[in-house]
Structures are given as structure tokens and as C-alpha cells.
Design a protein around this motif. Structure first.
Motif, mmCIF file in Angstrom:
data_model
loop_
_atom_site.group_PDB
_atom_site.id
_atom_site.type_symbol
_atom_site.label_atom_id
_atom_site.label_comp_id
_atom_site.label_asym_id
_atom_site.label_seq_id
_atom_site.Cartn_x
_atom_site.Cartn_y
_atom_site.Cartn_z
ATOM 1 N N VAL A 98 0.870 -1.173 0.000
ATOM 2 C CA VAL A 98 0.000 0.000 0.000
ATOM 3 C C VAL A 98 0.904 1.219 0.000
ATOM 4 O O VAL A 98 1.521 1.554 1.013
ATOM 5 N N THR A 99 1.003 1.872 -1.140
ATOM 6 C CA THR A 99 1.917 2.985 -1.318
ATOM 7 C C THR A 99 1.401 3.924 -2.400
ATOM 8 O O THR A 99 0.549 3.534 -3.200
ATOM 9 N N GLN B 64 6.005 0.734 -7.244
ATOM 10 C CA GLN B 64 5.722 -0.310 -6.259
ATOM 11 C C GLN B 64 4.259 -0.723 -6.312
ATOM 12 O O GLN B 64 3.937 -1.893 -6.138
ATOM 13 N N LEU B 65 3.383 0.245 -6.535
ATOM 14 C CA LEU B 65 1.954 -0.037 -6.560
ATOM 15 C C LEU B 65 1.575 -0.950 -7.727
ATOM 16 O O LEU B 65 0.709 -1.803 -7.596
ATOM 17 N N THR B 66 2.235 -0.791 -8.856
ATOM 18 C CA THR B 66 1.899 -1.606 -10.028
ATOM 19 C C THR B 66 2.781 -2.846 -10.143
ATOM 20 O O THR B 66 2.295 -3.966 -10.040
ATOM 21 N N ILE B 67 4.071 -2.659 -10.304
ATOM 22 C CA ILE B 67 4.975 -3.791 -10.504
ATOM 23 C C ILE B 67 5.133 -4.605 -9.224
ATOM 24 O O ILE B 67 5.141 -5.832 -9.258
ATOM 25 N N GLY B 68 5.229 -3.938 -8.075
ATOM 26 C CA GLY B 68 5.402 -4.635 -6.812
ATOM 27 C C GLY B 68 4.201 -5.471 -6.402
ATOM 28 O O GLY B 68 4.313 -6.345 -5.556
ATOM 29 N N ASN B 69 3.048 -5.201 -6.998
ATOM 30 C CA ASN B 69 1.819 -5.914 -6.643
ATOM 31 C C ASN B 69 1.292 -6.804 -7.764
ATOM 32 O O ASN B 69 0.124 -7.207 -7.732
ATOM 33 N N ALA C 147 -9.482 -0.398 -11.142
ATOM 34 C CA ALA C 147 -9.313 1.054 -11.254
ATOM 35 C C ALA C 147 -9.054 1.382 -12.715
ATOM 36 O O ALA C 147 -8.416 0.603 -13.432
ATOM 37 N N ALA C 148 -9.536 2.531 -13.149
ATOM 38 C CA ALA C 148 -9.393 2.937 -14.545
ATOM 39 C C ALA C 148 -7.952 3.297 -14.895
ATOM 40 O O ALA C 148 -7.546 3.183 -16.047
ATOM 41 N N SER C 149 -7.174 3.723 -13.900
ATOM 42 C CA SER C 149 -5.799 4.147 -14.161
ATOM 43 C C SER C 149 -4.966 4.007 -12.894
ATOM 44 O O SER C 149 -5.501 3.820 -11.794
ATOM 45 N N VAL C 150 -3.665 4.133 -13.049
ATOM 46 C CA VAL C 150 -2.771 4.105 -11.904
ATOM 47 C C VAL C 150 -3.056 5.306 -11.004
ATOM 48 O O VAL C 150 -3.035 5.205 -9.778
ATOM 49 N N ILE D 148 -3.858 5.213 -7.041
ATOM 50 C CA ILE D 148 -3.085 6.006 -6.068
ATOM 51 C C ILE D 148 -4.024 6.833 -5.215
ATOM 52 O O ILE D 148 -3.876 6.904 -3.992
ATOM 53 N N ARG D 149 -5.011 7.476 -5.829
ATOM 54 C CA ARG D 149 -5.978 8.289 -5.086
ATOM 55 C C ARG D 149 -6.739 7.439 -4.071
ATOM 56 O O ARG D 149 -6.987 7.860 -2.945
ATOM 57 N N LEU D 150 -7.083 6.215 -4.454
ATOM 58 C CA LEU D 150 -7.821 5.327 -3.557
ATOM 59 C C LEU D 150 -6.973 4.808 -2.399
ATOM 60 O O LEU D 150 -7.454 4.688 -1.274
ATOM 61 N N VAL D 151 -5.700 4.494 -2.655
ATOM 62 C CA VAL D 151 -4.871 3.918 -1.596
ATOM 63 C C VAL D 151 -4.174 4.970 -0.734
ATOM 64 O O VAL D 151 -3.704 4.642 0.361
ATOM 65 N N ALA D 152 -4.108 6.211 -1.173
ATOM 66 C CA ALA D 152 -3.373 7.248 -0.443
ATOM 67 C C ALA D 152 -3.778 7.371 1.027
ATOM 68 O O ALA D 152 -2.900 7.424 1.900
ATOM 69 N N PRO D 153 -5.076 7.397 1.374
ATOM 70 C CA PRO D 153 -5.420 7.490 2.802
ATOM 71 C C PRO D 153 -4.954 6.273 3.609
ATOM 72 O O PRO D 153 -4.561 6.399 4.769
#
Length: 140
Positions: free
Chosen positions: A85-86, A91-96, A106-109, A113-118
Motif C-alpha cells: 500500500v503505497t 511499487q503499486l503496479t509492478i510490486g503488486n 481502477a481505470a488508471s494508476v 493512487i488516489r484510492l490507496v493514499a489514505p
């Protein structure tokens, strides 16, 4: 020997772990989290799990780990999926890649990111807790 101590001393003084440190279970910080009934921005494909802070590659990493499904028998084996979670796009794409289905579509990276940021921010607060801390719902 002196060179090893010179490298290790700043890490020990800072309370940090080295690049090749393998964390033990008593070092992991955890907090159970779950989706509220009306939560529209929940980034995961399952409704509950555990936010965890672990050491990896010499740094603290926030992860989400799914809970054991309630309909799974006691004797059935279960290997939980986990994702980093980053807000770091690499890391968010390749690491997962192995468990990317643990995220909701999700429609895009940028949207992911907006969803996982909190949750990444909550995880960083979790990482500030003492090693082995188990934080309850809503405490961070």
C-alpha cells in the motif's frame, strides 16, 4: 570487524534495520481494517483485512493482507494474498503484480493512487508505533 561496526552503528543508533534484515513476527505492526457499509473509496476487492507495517529492503513497508474467508473450513489451507500500500506508482503496479486482484478495478494508476493514499498514510502512522504493536479499529 571495525568496518562492519562502522556500518551497523548508525543503523543501531537510529533504531533502523539493515538492508538484509529479515523481520520476525514480533516486529510486525498490525491494525485490522474493514470497509464501512457506505464507503465508496475502498481500494480493496475484499471487505476486510489487516494493515501491516513490515521491514523490507531496509525500509518500513505498508501492506494490506486479506483475512481468512469465513466460509473456509478450519482444516483447509489458506495462503492470504497481500499487496503493498503505497503512493509510489512503480511499487503499486509492478510490486503488486502477483496479487493485483486484491485491489478493486481502477481505470488508471492515478485512480488507484488516489484510492490507496489514505490507507498509505494510515499505514505510515502504524509504522511509527513500537515494534509488535497491534492497533485496534479506528485508533489511527
Amino acid at each position: 570487524m571495525m568496518a562492519q561496526m562502522a556500518v551497523a552503528m548508525p543503523l543501531m543508533l537510529a533504531g533502523e534495520q539493515g538492508m538484509f534484515h529479515f523481520p520476525s513476527a514480533d516486529e510486525v505492526r498490525t491494525q485490522p481494517i474493514s470497509r464501512a457499509g457506505n464507503e465508496a473509496n475502498w481500494p480493496f476487492s475484499v471487505d476486510d483485512g489487516v494493515l501491516a507495517c513490515v521491514w523490507s529492503g531496509g525500509q518500513k513497508v505498508v501492506m494490506f493482507v486479506e483475512n481468512r474467508p469465513s466460509d473456509l473450513g478450519e482444516d483447509d489451507t489458506f495462503e492470504p494474498r497481500r499487496v503493498i500500500v503505497t503512493t509510489d506508482p512503480m511499487q503499486l503496479t509492478i510490486g503488486n503484480m502477483a496479487y493485483r486482484d486484491l485491489f478493486r478495478p481502477a481505470a488508471s494508476v492515478e485512480e488507484r493512487i488516489r484510492l490507496v493514499a489514505p490507507f498509505a498514510a494510515m499505514g505510515q502512522r502504524l509504522c511509527d508505533q513500537p515494534a509488535g504493536a497491534h492497533v485496534g479499529h479506528g485508533e489511527l
